[in-house]
Write a protein that holds these residues in place. Sequence first.
Motif, mmCIF file in Angstrom:
data_model
loop_
_atom_site.group_PDB
_atom_site.id
_atom_site.type_symbol
_atom_site.label_atom_id
_atom_site.label_comp_id
_atom_site.label_asym_id
_atom_site.label_seq_id
_atom_site.Cartn_x
_atom_site.Cartn_y
_atom_site.Cartn_z
ATOM 1 N N LEU A 72 1.322 -7.077 -1.413
ATOM 2 C CA LEU A 72 -0.126 -6.084 -1.997
ATOM 3 C C LEU A 72 -0.875 -7.118 -2.758
ATOM 4 C CD1 LEU A 72 2.308 -3.207 -3.461
ATOM 5 C CD2 LEU A 72 0.291 -3.055 -1.730
ATOM 6 N N MET A 73 -0.400 -8.262 -3.468
ATOM 7 C CA MET A 73 -1.285 -9.130 -4.038
ATOM 8 C C MET A 73 -2.057 -9.902 -3.128
ATOM 9 S SD MET A 73 1.091 -10.759 -7.097
ATOM 10 C CE MET A 73 2.527 -11.399 -5.931
ATOM 11 N N ALA A 121 6.696 -17.577 -8.377
ATOM 12 C CA ALA A 121 6.538 -16.472 -7.935
ATOM 13 C C ALA A 121 6.820 -15.256 -8.785
ATOM 14 C CB ALA A 121 7.111 -16.570 -6.429
ATOM 15 N N LEU A 122 8.224 -15.391 -9.444
ATOM 16 C CA LEU A 122 8.695 -14.308 -10.054
ATOM 17 C C LEU A 122 7.701 -14.203 -11.279
ATOM 18 C CD1 LEU A 122 11.199 -12.671 -10.208
ATOM 19 C CD2 LEU A 122 12.030 -14.636 -11.894
ATOM 20 N N GLU A 123 7.145 -15.171 -11.676
ATOM 21 C CA GLU A 123 5.968 -15.095 -12.926
ATOM 22 C C GLU A 123 4.910 -14.483 -12.509
ATOM 23 O OE1 GLU A 123 3.578 -17.517 -16.156
ATOM 24 O OE2 GLU A 123 5.060 -18.509 -14.953
ATOM 25 N N GLY A 124 4.473 -14.598 -11.298
ATOM 26 C CA GLY A 124 3.267 -13.945 -10.695
ATOM 27 C C GLY A 124 3.454 -12.498 -10.365
ATOM 28 N N LEU A 180 3.070 -6.622 -12.081
ATOM 29 C CA LEU A 180 3.651 -5.281 -12.768
ATOM 30 C C LEU A 180 2.934 -4.921 -14.084
ATOM 31 C CD1 LEU A 180 7.060 -5.925 -11.514
ATOM 32 C CD2 LEU A 180 5.632 -3.907 -10.837
ATOM 33 N N ASN A 181 2.568 -5.983 -14.912
ATOM 34 C CA ASN A 181 2.254 -5.684 -16.499
ATOM 35 C C ASN A 181 0.689 -5.231 -16.419
ATOM 36 O OD1 ASN A 181 4.737 -6.851 -17.367
ATOM 37 N ND2 ASN A 181 3.763 -8.878 -17.815
ATOM 38 N N GLU A 188 8.844 -8.518 -1.713
ATOM 39 C CA GLU A 188 8.082 -8.891 -0.492
ATOM 40 C C GLU A 188 7.090 -8.032 -0.333
ATOM 41 O OE1 GLU A 188 12.273 -10.479 0.503
ATOM 42 O OE2 GLU A 188 11.584 -8.459 -0.004
ATOM 43 N N THR A 189 7.258 -6.721 -0.955
ATOM 44 C CA THR A 189 6.156 -5.479 -0.935
ATOM 45 C C THR A 189 4.923 -6.038 -2.018
ATOM 46 O OG1 THR A 189 7.467 -3.852 -0.173
ATOM 47 C CG2 THR A 189 5.543 -3.330 -1.458
#
Length: 243
Positions: A52-53, A104-107, A112-113, A47-48
Amino acid sequence: MPATYVIGDIHGALKALKQLVERIAPKTTDTLIFLGDYVDGWSESAETITWLMELESQYTCIFIKGNHDAWCESWLNGVMPEASWQRNGGKATVESFNKLSPAALEGHQQFLNRMRMYYIDDQNRLYIHAGFTSTHGPAHERFEPMLYWDRSLWELALAMDRSIPKNSMFYPKRLLQFKEIYIGHTPSLNYGEDLPMIACNVHNIDTGAAFKGKISAMNVDTKEVWQSDAVYLLYPGENGRNP
């Protein structure tokens, strides 16, 4: 005049982060520089990252990668980090990320990348999660993970003999590379302090949000400080990274 705020370690404490940003009340022309460790600790790591996005669409944001973010990134990329990750907040992070949809996981993985290893502003101020070992600066670091693991820079600054002038051959070259250096990674609570610390030209903004401390922010020009409430009070029943 636009302001620049540097923000210390968060460790999944979204409630405290929102509280802190509300207290800063930045303008849309301001810059927010985050020093890393967005995940691992409290229950809202995914959620953080989501928030942040969203924040990035409202302000100029710079996201530095921390060691905990590198662990999470490795896991999302399909490589399980070392076993100590689970004991240092990784378990809560996995539980948080497992709630996300595949899209969402991919986003989050892409977010992070693309984090930066460090940032240098137009006044030659360095922002980095932990430190660097090269006397020529972080760009010359031979082992990149040192940028989010190294504590020797902070320990050097703390132990520095203040009587040594900067033009002395004995003055550490690492401390001469930048006008100021802003780091996280090592909680000020370790030294009995609940506010950001300064040693030589190194500012430590990690005030122990993963444990019994707060998330802190500093205006890099005025040195004014803002803090959240103690994070554990916002997450009753949770331990964060406390034993």
